[in-house]
Every structure is written in structure tokens, then in C-alpha cells.
Scaffold this motif. Structure first.
Motif, mmCIF file in Angstrom:
data_model
loop_
_atom_site.group_PDB
_atom_site.id
_atom_site.type_symbol
_atom_site.label_atom_id
_atom_site.label_comp_id
_atom_site.label_asym_id
_atom_site.label_seq_id
_atom_site.Cartn_x
_atom_site.Cartn_y
_atom_site.Cartn_z
ATOM 1 N N UNK A 63 0.939 -1.243 -0.197
ATOM 2 C CA UNK A 63 0.107 -0.044 -0.007
ATOM 3 C C UNK A 63 0.947 1.304 0.020
ATOM 4 N N UNK A 64 1.949 1.237 0.495
ATOM 5 C CA UNK A 64 3.011 2.400 0.637
ATOM 6 C C UNK A 64 3.365 2.926 -0.895
ATOM 7 N N UNK A 65 3.765 1.867 -1.828
ATOM 8 C CA UNK A 65 3.867 1.898 -3.172
ATOM 9 C C UNK A 65 2.760 2.724 -3.711
ATOM 10 N N UNK A 66 1.489 2.200 -3.720
ATOM 11 C CA UNK A 66 0.349 2.746 -4.122
ATOM 12 C C UNK A 66 0.587 4.332 -3.904
ATOM 13 N N UNK A 67 0.588 4.401 -2.347
ATOM 14 C CA UNK A 67 0.413 5.915 -1.852
ATOM 15 C C UNK A 67 1.680 6.826 -2.373
ATOM 16 N N UNK A 68 2.684 6.165 -2.727
ATOM 17 C CA UNK A 68 4.012 6.798 -3.188
ATOM 18 C C UNK A 68 3.483 7.373 -4.769
ATOM 19 N N UNK A 69 2.950 6.355 -5.450
ATOM 20 C CA UNK A 69 2.670 6.683 -6.798
ATOM 21 C C UNK A 69 1.578 7.853 -6.893
ATOM 22 N N UNK A 70 0.790 7.524 -6.136
ATOM 23 C CA UNK A 70 -0.571 8.594 -6.235
ATOM 24 C C UNK A 70 0.196 9.943 -5.625
ATOM 25 N N UNK A 71 1.036 10.079 -4.859
ATOM 26 C CA UNK A 71 1.575 11.050 -4.271
ATOM 27 C C UNK A 71 2.628 11.795 -5.238
ATOM 28 N N UNK A 72 3.146 11.149 -6.219
ATOM 29 C CA UNK A 72 3.853 11.583 -7.233
ATOM 30 C C UNK A 72 2.963 12.507 -8.239
ATOM 31 N N UNK A 73 1.712 12.490 -8.242
ATOM 32 C CA UNK A 73 0.850 13.174 -9.003
ATOM 33 C C UNK A 73 0.765 14.720 -8.305
ATOM 34 N N UNK A 127 -0.848 17.693 -6.565
ATOM 35 C CA UNK A 127 -2.317 17.600 -6.114
ATOM 36 C C UNK A 127 -3.101 18.537 -6.939
ATOM 37 N N UNK A 128 -2.842 19.523 -7.596
ATOM 38 C CA UNK A 128 -3.525 20.454 -8.481
ATOM 39 C C UNK A 128 -3.826 19.692 -9.864
ATOM 40 N N UNK A 157 -4.545 16.136 -9.864
ATOM 41 C CA UNK A 157 -5.155 15.059 -9.392
ATOM 42 C C UNK A 157 -6.483 14.957 -10.048
ATOM 43 N N UNK A 158 -7.221 15.945 -9.713
ATOM 44 C CA UNK A 158 -8.855 15.979 -10.074
ATOM 45 C C UNK A 158 -8.851 15.919 -11.554
ATOM 46 N N UNK A 159 -7.888 16.594 -12.398
ATOM 47 C CA UNK A 159 -8.130 16.803 -13.635
ATOM 48 C C UNK A 159 -7.766 15.304 -14.109
ATOM 49 N N UNK A 160 -6.565 14.575 -13.721
ATOM 50 C CA UNK A 160 -6.183 13.536 -14.114
ATOM 51 C C UNK A 160 -7.547 12.391 -13.798
ATOM 52 N N UNK A 161 -8.100 12.170 -12.745
ATOM 53 C CA UNK A 161 -9.480 11.575 -12.439
ATOM 54 C C UNK A 161 -10.447 11.922 -13.615
ATOM 55 N N UNK A 162 -10.546 12.966 -13.846
ATOM 56 C CA UNK A 162 -11.613 13.485 -14.742
ATOM 57 C C UNK A 162 -11.528 12.940 -16.281
ATOM 58 N N UNK A 163 -10.258 13.316 -16.397
ATOM 59 C CA UNK A 163 -9.684 12.638 -17.919
ATOM 60 C C UNK A 163 -9.977 11.220 -17.972
ATOM 61 N N UNK A 164 -9.417 10.452 -17.181
ATOM 62 C CA UNK A 164 -9.485 9.029 -17.313
ATOM 63 C C UNK A 164 -11.121 8.573 -17.119
ATOM 64 N N UNK A 165 -11.996 9.166 -16.289
ATOM 65 C CA UNK A 165 -13.184 8.955 -16.463
ATOM 66 C C UNK A 165 -14.119 9.087 -17.637
#
Length: 168
Positions: free
Chosen positions: A74-84, A86-87, A89-97
Motif C-alpha cells: 500500500x505504501x507503493x500505491x500511496x507513493x505513486x499517487x503522491x507523485x501526481x 495535487x492540483x 489529481x482532479x484533472x487526471x481522474x476526470x480525464x480518465x473517467x
């Protein structure tokens, strides 16, 4: 602990940029993602994901089993998400969706639609570029809400309907 942090830093430091980017995409969906979803997304966003994720498998950051890629810790997941950033993240989620929403509608795939709309909603109304897109996203939420109702998932249905209204 320090050993986990060191392992993560070393693991990510040794990765090629495309593999780190693919891990960031994977992290937006949680700790595991089905291979078909990754393939659909790769085709829609026209960004290599499968081959870079295989590199991450070779580096023991993710594993591939039972038709899914998943983070081995789970720490690898957190690190990968943390590499995005913050400003972003919402655009990435939206784009992928949005990308997956198009596939879900074409394929009439209820589960993919629910996944897509959940990603869109993680992006939120601030990611919408114009009123036409807002109406389209509201319509996707309406459809996802109806699907959730048919599955007797009333909590999710309410959430989709509520989110859909926020895009109007």
C-alpha cells in the motif's frame, strides 16, 4: 518504517519515466486495476500503459495476477499517487473517467460505466471545461445512478444523482 521508505525511493528512482507515469495512472484507480480497463484507457488516452506496467512488474513494484495489475504494498500505491501534483489529481481522474465513459457507453458495460463515472466525480465539477461537457457528465451520472438502482445499490445511486446535479 525507514526500510520501507528507502525501498520505495529506490524502486521509483530506478524506473523509466513512462513506467512511473503508468504507475501514477494505475494509482488513480486504487491498489488494483483489471487489465481490460488498463487496455481501454491506454487506447483512449493514447499513452503507453501496458508495457510500462510490465516494467514495474519486473521491478517488483506491481504484480500481475488473475487479470489485474496490483501494487505489492500500500505504501507503493500511496507513493505513486503522491507523485501526481495535487492540483493535477482532479484533472487526471476526470480525464480518465471521460475516456472510460466513452468506452462504457459504446460497449454497454455497466461496471465500466460505474468505474468511469466514479473517476469523473473524483475530478469534480471544477474540471468541467464548458456547459456542454457538464450536461454530458450529468447524463453519465444519471445513467450510472440508474444502473446502481437496478443493482439495489441505493447509496451509490444517490451519490451519482447528487453528483450529476452538481455538474448542471
Amino acid at each position: 518504517t525507514d526500510s520501507v521508505a528507502t525501498f520505495i525511493m529506490n524502486s521509483f528512482h530506478n524506473l523509466p519515466p513512462d513506467a512511473l507515469s503508468a504507475l501514477c495512472v494505475l494509482s488513480c484507480f486504487g491498489t488494483s486495476v483489471s487489465i481490460p480497463l488498463i487496455e481501454y484507457l491506454e487506447a483512449q488516452i493514447q499513452t503507453p500503459l501496458m508495457v510500462p506496467l510490465e516494467t514495474a512488474v519486473a521491478e517488483s513494484i506491481v504484480d500481475k495476477r488473475k487479470g489485474s495489475f496490483y501494487f505489492i504494498h500500500d505504501k507503493l500505491h500511496e507513493a505513486a499517487y503522491g507523485a501526481i501534483r495535487p492540483e493535477q489529481r482532479c484533472l487526471q481522474h476526470f480525464r480518465y473517467g471521460l475516456a472510460l465513459g466513452n468506452v462504457a457507453v459504446r460497449r454497454n458495460d455497466d461496471m465500466l460505466l460505474i468505474t468511469a463515472v466514479s473517476q469523473i466525480n473524483r475530478g469534480g465539477p471544477q474540471a468541467v471545461v464548458d456547459s456542454e461537457q457538464g450536461v454530458a457528465v450529468a447524463d453519465l451520472n444519471l445513467n450510472a445512478g440508474k444502473k446502481a438502482m437496478k443493482m439495489s445499490d441505493f447509496f451509490s445511486a444517490h451519490s451519482f444523482f447528487d453528483h450529476g446535479i452538481s455538474y448542471l
